[in-house]
Motif scaffolding. Structure first.
Motif, PDB file in Angstrom:
ATOM      1  N   PHE A  31       0.792  -1.233   0.000  1.00 31.41           N
ATOM      2  CA  PHE A  31       0.000   0.000   0.000  1.00 31.41           C
ATOM      3  C   PHE A  31       0.824   1.282   0.000  1.00 31.41           C
ATOM      4  CE2 PHE A  31      -2.822  -3.203   1.832  1.00 31.41           C
ATOM      5  CZ  PHE A  31      -3.871  -3.104   0.944  1.00 31.41           C
ATOM      6  N   ALA A  32       2.109   1.161   0.314  1.00 35.39           N
ATOM      7  CA  ALA A  32       2.892   2.402   0.343  1.00 35.39           C
ATOM      8  C   ALA A  32       4.017   2.396  -0.686  1.00 35.39           C
ATOM      9  CB  ALA A  32       3.460   2.633   1.742  1.00 35.39           C
ATOM     10  N   TYR A  33       4.904   1.398  -0.614  1.00 44.79           N
ATOM     11  CA  TYR A  33       6.083   1.445  -1.487  1.00 44.79           C
ATOM     12  C   TYR A  33       5.704   1.343  -2.941  1.00 44.79           C
ATOM     13  CZ  TYR A  33       8.391   0.248   2.902  1.00 44.79           C
ATOM     14  OH  TYR A  33       8.823   0.227   4.178  1.00 44.79           O
ATOM     15  N   LYS A  34       4.861   0.343  -3.240  1.00 48.75           N
ATOM     16  CA  LYS A  34       4.580   0.078  -4.652  1.00 48.75           C
ATOM     17  C   LYS A  34       3.940   1.287  -5.321  1.00 48.75           C
ATOM     18  CE  LYS A  34       3.686  -4.548  -5.668  1.00 48.75           C
ATOM     19  NZ  LYS A  34       2.635  -5.558  -5.843  1.00 48.75           N
ATOM     20  N   PRO A  35       2.803   1.793  -4.793  1.00 47.91           N
ATOM     21  CA  PRO A  35       2.201   2.943  -5.482  1.00 47.91           C
ATOM     22  C   PRO A  35       3.116   4.164  -5.489  1.00 47.91           C
ATOM     23  CG  PRO A  35       1.068   2.512  -3.413  1.00 47.91           C
ATOM     24  CD  PRO A  35       1.976   1.349  -3.670  1.00 47.91           C
ATOM     25  N   MET A  36       3.771   4.385  -4.338  1.00 47.46           N
ATOM     26  CA  MET A  36       4.575   5.606  -4.229  1.00 47.46           C
ATOM     27  C   MET A  36       5.789   5.560  -5.148  1.00 47.46           C
ATOM     28  SD  MET A  36       3.775   8.120  -2.481  1.00 47.46           S
ATOM     29  CE  MET A  36       4.454   9.732  -2.272  1.00 47.46           C
ATOM     30  N   LEU A  37       6.479   4.430  -5.170  1.00 44.29           N
ATOM     31  CA  LEU A  37       7.695   4.368  -5.973  1.00 44.29           C
ATOM     32  C   LEU A  37       7.377   4.425  -7.452  1.00 44.29           C
ATOM     33  CD1 LEU A  37      10.050   1.877  -4.136  1.00 44.29           C
ATOM     34  CD2 LEU A  37      10.058   4.349  -4.147  1.00 44.29           C
ATOM     35  N   SER A  38       6.297   3.724  -7.857  1.00 43.69           N
ATOM     36  CA  SER A  38       5.971   3.774  -9.288  1.00 43.69           C
ATOM     37  C   SER A  38       5.538   5.186  -9.660  1.00 43.69           C
ATOM     38  CB  SER A  38       4.881   2.761  -9.631  1.00 43.69           C
ATOM     39  OG  SER A  38       3.688   3.110  -8.990  1.00 43.69           O
ATOM     40  N   PHE A  39       4.825   5.828  -8.719  1.00 43.28           N
ATOM     41  CA  PHE A  39       4.426   7.221  -8.969  1.00 43.28           C
ATOM     42  C   PHE A  39       5.651   8.117  -9.102  1.00 43.28           C
ATOM     43  CE2 PHE A  39       3.779  11.346  -6.924  1.00 43.28           C
ATOM     44  CZ  PHE A  39       2.929  11.915  -7.843  1.00 43.28           C
ATOM     45  N   LEU A  40       6.589   7.956  -8.168  1.00 48.48           N
ATOM     46  CA  LEU A  40       7.798   8.793  -8.219  1.00 48.48           C
ATOM     47  C   LEU A  40       8.567   8.543  -9.510  1.00 48.48           C
ATOM     48  CD1 LEU A  40       9.076   8.547  -4.548  1.00 48.48           C
ATOM     49  CD2 LEU A  40       8.010  10.482  -5.676  1.00 48.48           C
ATOM     50  N   THR A  44       9.448  11.188 -12.312  1.00 44.82           N
ATOM     51  CA  THR A  44      10.830  11.449 -12.710  1.00 44.82           C
ATOM     52  C   THR A  44      10.965  11.381 -14.224  1.00 44.82           C
ATOM     53  OG1 THR A  44      11.549  10.443 -10.653  1.00 44.82           O
ATOM     54  CG2 THR A  44      13.208  10.730 -12.354  1.00 44.82           C
ATOM     55  N   THR A  45      10.367  10.341 -14.823  1.00 45.02           N
ATOM     56  CA  THR A  45      10.486  10.233 -16.281  1.00 45.02           C
ATOM     57  C   THR A  45       9.791  11.408 -16.947  1.00 45.02           C
ATOM     58  OG1 THR A  45       8.585   8.756 -16.222  1.00 45.02           O
ATOM     59  CG2 THR A  45      10.743   7.739 -16.459  1.00 45.02           C
ATOM     60  N   ARG A  46       8.654  11.821 -16.377  1.00 41.01           N
ATOM     61  CA  ARG A  46       7.944  12.949 -16.986  1.00 41.01           C
ATOM     62  C   ARG A  46       8.757  14.230 -16.897  1.00 41.01           C
ATOM     63  NH1 ARG A  46       1.840  13.629 -15.362  1.00 41.01           N
ATOM     64  NH2 ARG A  46       2.367  15.644 -16.225  1.00 41.01           N
ATOM     65  N   ILE A  47       9.384  14.412 -15.736  1.00 41.34           N
ATOM     66  CA  ILE A  47      10.209  15.618 -15.581  1.00 41.34           C
ATOM     67  C   ILE A  47      11.377  15.575 -16.556  1.00 41.34           C
ATOM     68  CG2 ILE A  47      11.795  16.785 -14.005  1.00 41.34           C
ATOM     69  CD1 ILE A  47       9.840  16.088 -11.754  1.00 41.34           C
TER      70      ILE A  47
ATOM     71  N   SER B  35      -0.577   4.918   8.428  1.00 43.71           N
ATOM     72  CA  SER B  35      -0.258   6.274   7.966  1.00 43.71           C
ATOM     73  C   SER B  35       0.450   6.240   6.620  1.00 43.71           C
ATOM     74  CB  SER B  35       0.581   7.018   9.004  1.00 43.71           C
ATOM     75  OG  SER B  35       1.690   6.240   9.344  1.00 43.71           O
ATOM     76  N   ALA B  36       1.350   5.287   6.448  1.00 44.67           N
ATOM     77  CA  ALA B  36       2.052   5.203   5.161  1.00 44.67           C
ATOM     78  C   ALA B  36       1.066   4.909   4.044  1.00 44.67           C
ATOM     79  CB  ALA B  36       3.134   4.133   5.210  1.00 44.67           C
ATOM     80  N   ALA B  37       0.138   3.970   4.316  1.00 47.90           N
ATOM     81  CA  ALA B  37      -0.825   3.597   3.286  1.00 47.90           C
ATOM     82  C   ALA B  37      -1.750   4.766   2.973  1.00 47.90           C
ATOM     83  CB  ALA B  37      -1.623   2.379   3.730  1.00 47.90           C
ATOM     84  N   VAL B  38      -2.189   5.474   4.019  1.00 50.17           N
ATOM     85  CA  VAL B  38      -3.118   6.588   3.799  1.00 50.17           C
ATOM     86  C   VAL B  38      -2.445   7.700   3.009  1.00 50.17           C
ATOM     87  CG1 VAL B  38      -4.312   8.478   4.961  1.00 50.17           C
ATOM     88  CG2 VAL B  38      -4.632   6.130   5.746  1.00 50.17           C
ATOM     89  N   PHE B  39      -1.208   8.024   3.425  1.00 52.94           N
ATOM     90  CA  PHE B  39      -0.553   9.166   2.768  1.00 52.94           C
ATOM     91  C   PHE B  39      -0.010   8.816   1.396  1.00 52.94           C
ATOM     92  CE2 PHE B  39      -0.034  10.756   7.246  1.00 52.94           C
ATOM     93  CZ  PHE B  39      -1.025  11.704   7.105  1.00 52.94           C
ATOM     94  N   SER B  40       0.151   7.530   1.110  1.00 54.16           N
ATOM     95  CA  SER B  40       0.666   7.159  -0.212  1.00 54.16           C
ATOM     96  C   SER B  40      -0.459   6.949  -1.209  1.00 54.16           C
ATOM     97  CB  SER B  40       1.477   5.874  -0.122  1.00 54.16           C
ATOM     98  OG  SER B  40       2.545   6.051   0.744  1.00 54.16           O
ATOM     99  N   ARG B  41      -1.706   7.033  -0.726  1.00 56.34           N
ATOM    100  CA  ARG B  41      -2.816   6.804  -1.647  1.00 56.34           C
ATOM    101  C   ARG B  41      -3.059   8.058  -2.480  1.00 56.34           C
ATOM    102  NH1 ARG B  41      -8.319   5.213   1.022  1.00 56.34           N
ATOM    103  NH2 ARG B  41      -8.253   7.455   1.090  1.00 56.34           N
ATOM    104  N   ASN B  42      -3.371   7.845  -3.728  1.00 53.82           N
ATOM    105  CA  ASN B  42      -3.607   8.944  -4.668  1.00 53.82           C
ATOM    106  C   ASN B  42      -2.546  10.028  -4.564  1.00 53.82           C
ATOM    107  OD1 ASN B  42      -6.101   7.694  -5.124  1.00 53.82           O
ATOM    108  ND2 ASN B  42      -7.018   8.888  -3.467  1.00 53.82           N
ATOM    109  N   PRO B  43      -1.310   9.691  -4.850  1.00 52.22           N
ATOM    110  CA  PRO B  43      -0.303  10.760  -4.791  1.00 52.22           C
ATOM    111  C   PRO B  43      -0.597  11.818  -5.856  1.00 52.22           C
ATOM    112  CG  PRO B  43       0.631   8.752  -5.704  1.00 52.22           C
ATOM    113  CD  PRO B  43      -0.739   8.409  -5.261  1.00 52.22           C
ATOM    114  N   LYS B  44      -0.372  13.064  -5.465  1.00 50.87           N
ATOM    115  CA  LYS B  44      -0.640  14.176  -6.399  1.00 50.87           C
ATOM    116  C   LYS B  44       0.629  14.526  -7.158  1.00 50.87           C
ATOM    117  CE  LYS B  44      -4.872  15.044  -4.852  1.00 50.87           C
ATOM    118  NZ  LYS B  44      -4.910  13.738  -4.186  1.00 50.87           N
ATOM    119  N   GLU B  45       0.436  15.023  -8.367  1.00 54.37           N
ATOM    120  CA  GLU B  45       1.577  15.375  -9.212  1.00 54.37           C
ATOM    121  C   GLU B  45       2.414  16.470  -8.546  1.00 54.37           C
ATOM    122  OE1 GLU B  45       3.868  14.412 -12.206  1.00 54.37           O
ATOM    123  OE2 GLU B  45       1.993  13.432 -11.746  1.00 54.37           O
ATOM    124  N   ILE B  46       1.721  17.428  -7.957  1.00 57.67           N
ATOM    125  CA  ILE B  46       2.435  18.469  -7.207  1.00 57.67           C
ATOM    126  C   ILE B  46       2.246  18.145  -5.731  1.00 57.67           C
ATOM    127  CG2 ILE B  46       2.511  20.913  -6.629  1.00 57.67           C
ATOM    128  CD1 ILE B  46       1.276  21.243  -9.572  1.00 57.67           C
TER     129      ILE B  46
END
Lengths: 161, 253
Positions: A31-40, A44-47, B35-46
């Motif tokens: 729930f944290a690493y996977k979505p966040m890292l792929s998003f980052l 990065t590629t977009r930037i 908290s990690a799961a909540v804050f990592s959900r729907n990350p915003k571009e900015i």
């Protein structure tokens, strides 16, 4: 094994801690690493892409400015060349015309002179003819008068005689 | 003042006795995961607010791992385990510094003596937690090693035939490395336990000697030590992982 219990190691608690950590690991990963890292990563590629595009656009703009300058310089040189050529050719043409006119004027003068001479000669000739006629006519008249006077004299003389 | 090296029992579920350190470990895990799961959900571009913090932490950890592995893909493979260890150890240690940890509790009678059982105990001040983490770390190292080199390749790191190139030396070094793998469990768990438990003892002693101001520098020191210990544990895990996935032949050249 005795020492393990003395320092508080307990199989059940140990297992509970392991399970606790593994569950945390799974949740964080899912729930944290996977979505966040792929998003980052995607950001990065977009930037990177954006920066690359900006650079390319700048390069293209520079190229355009450079080619514009070149075109302008070429056009200016061309215009200068054309102007020079036009000036030269017009000068040449003027010279030619002048020469032509001079030539024509010369011939005209020559012709005029020739004509004048001819005219004078013709006049002379005519005048000569006329004078001759006049002389003849006058002579005739004088002679006739003289002759007539002779005849009268003769007649007078006869009457007298 | 009674400082027990063993975590105290808080309550029982069936015949499973929950100690205060396990209790806190679970709370830390739940809070961290949520908290990690909540804050990592729907990350915003900015990024905004908490997302900035999460991004900074994740990016920092990833680049830290990458600086050791020199390999982006490996860094990504190691990231979940290493990051979880770092965050869990860090917040466990900090939770042990909360006011009331080791000081607020119930008085209970044990073997004829009255001892105070605190509600809060830093999870890493309990060998069960540190040994559990060490086991997870060392087991993961073996699994990553086998996945990277294959069973034969990985086992050949430890069991070297004495009639092959470095001969007896290779065999002995291999066996030493095998022992080293077990020693890692001990060194991992006792390093973390020792530091955190010592810190807690230090704080308790200072607090009982001079309740005001004097414990403050030590508290700040412990906050720092918590970060260092979390970093050391995860750093060593990265190093061991890197060593495990690097082949014998590869390393020799």
């Amino acid at each position: 094994m005795e020492i393990l219990t003395q320092i508080g190691i307990n199989g059940k608690l140990l297992l509970a801690q392991v399970v606790n950590f593994l569950i945390l690991l799974f949740i964080m990963h899912r729930f944290a690493y996977k979505p966040m890292l792929s998003f980052l990563e995607s950001r990065t590629t977009r930037i990177e892409e954006g920066l690359k595009n900006a650079e390319e656009a700048k390069k293209r703009l520079d190229d355009a400015a450079k080619s514009e300058e070149k075109i302008l310089a070429d056009a200016r040189a061309e215009a200068r060349k054309i102007a020079t050529e036009a000036k030269e050719s017009s000068e040449k043409r003027g010279q030619e015309l002048l020469m032509e006119f001079e030539k024509k004027a010369d011939t005209l003068v020559v012709e005029a002179r020739a004509q004048a001479v001819e005219e004078r000669e013709k006049l002379f000739r005519e005048a000569k003819g006329e004078i001759a006629d006049l002389v003849i006519a006058t002579t005739e008249k004088v002679l006739r008068e003289k002759l007539e006077n002779e005849g009268e004299r003769k007649s007078v003389n006869r009457f007298l005689s | 003042m009674e400082i027990s090296i063993i975590a105290e029992k808080l309550f029982s579920i069936g015949n499973f006795s929950v100690t205060n350190s396990l209790f806190i470990a679970v709370i830390v895990a739940v809070a961290l995961g949520l908290s990690a799961a909540v804050f990592s959900r729907n990350p915003k571009e900015i990024p905004r607010g908490a997302q900035n913090v999460i991004e900074a932490v994740f990016e920092g950890l990833l680049s830290f791992i990458e600086s050791i592995t020199n390999d982006r893909k490996q860094a990504k493979d190691f990231f979940p385990l290493v990051a979880t260890i770092f965050l869990f150890v860090l917040f466990s240690n900090w939770s042990g510094l909360l006011p009331g940890a080791g000081t607020i509790g119930l008085n209970e009678e044990h073997a004829g003596r009255i001892i105070m059982v605190p509600f809060l105990r830093g999870p890493a001040a309990d060998l069960n937690m540190t040994v559990a983490l060490s086991l997870v770390s060392v087991f993961s190292v073996q699994i990553f090693g086998i996945l990277a080199l294959g069973v034969r390749g990985y086992v050949s790191k430890f069991l070297v035939a004495p009639w092959k190139k470095p001969y007896a030396i290779g065999t002995i070094v291999g066996l030493l490395e095998l022992i080293g793998e077990f020693a890692k469990i001990l060194s991992f768990s006792f390093r973390l336990f020792g530091n955190v438990f010592a810190g807690e003892v230090l704080l308790t002693v200072m607090l009982s000697l001079v309740p005001y101001l004097i414990p403050l520098p030590f508290l700040i020191l412990e906050v720092f030590v918590s970060v260092v210990q979390a970093a050391v544990f995860s750093l060593l895990t990265i190093v061991f992982l890197k060593m495990a996935v690097t082949g014998h032949e590869e390393g020799a050249h």
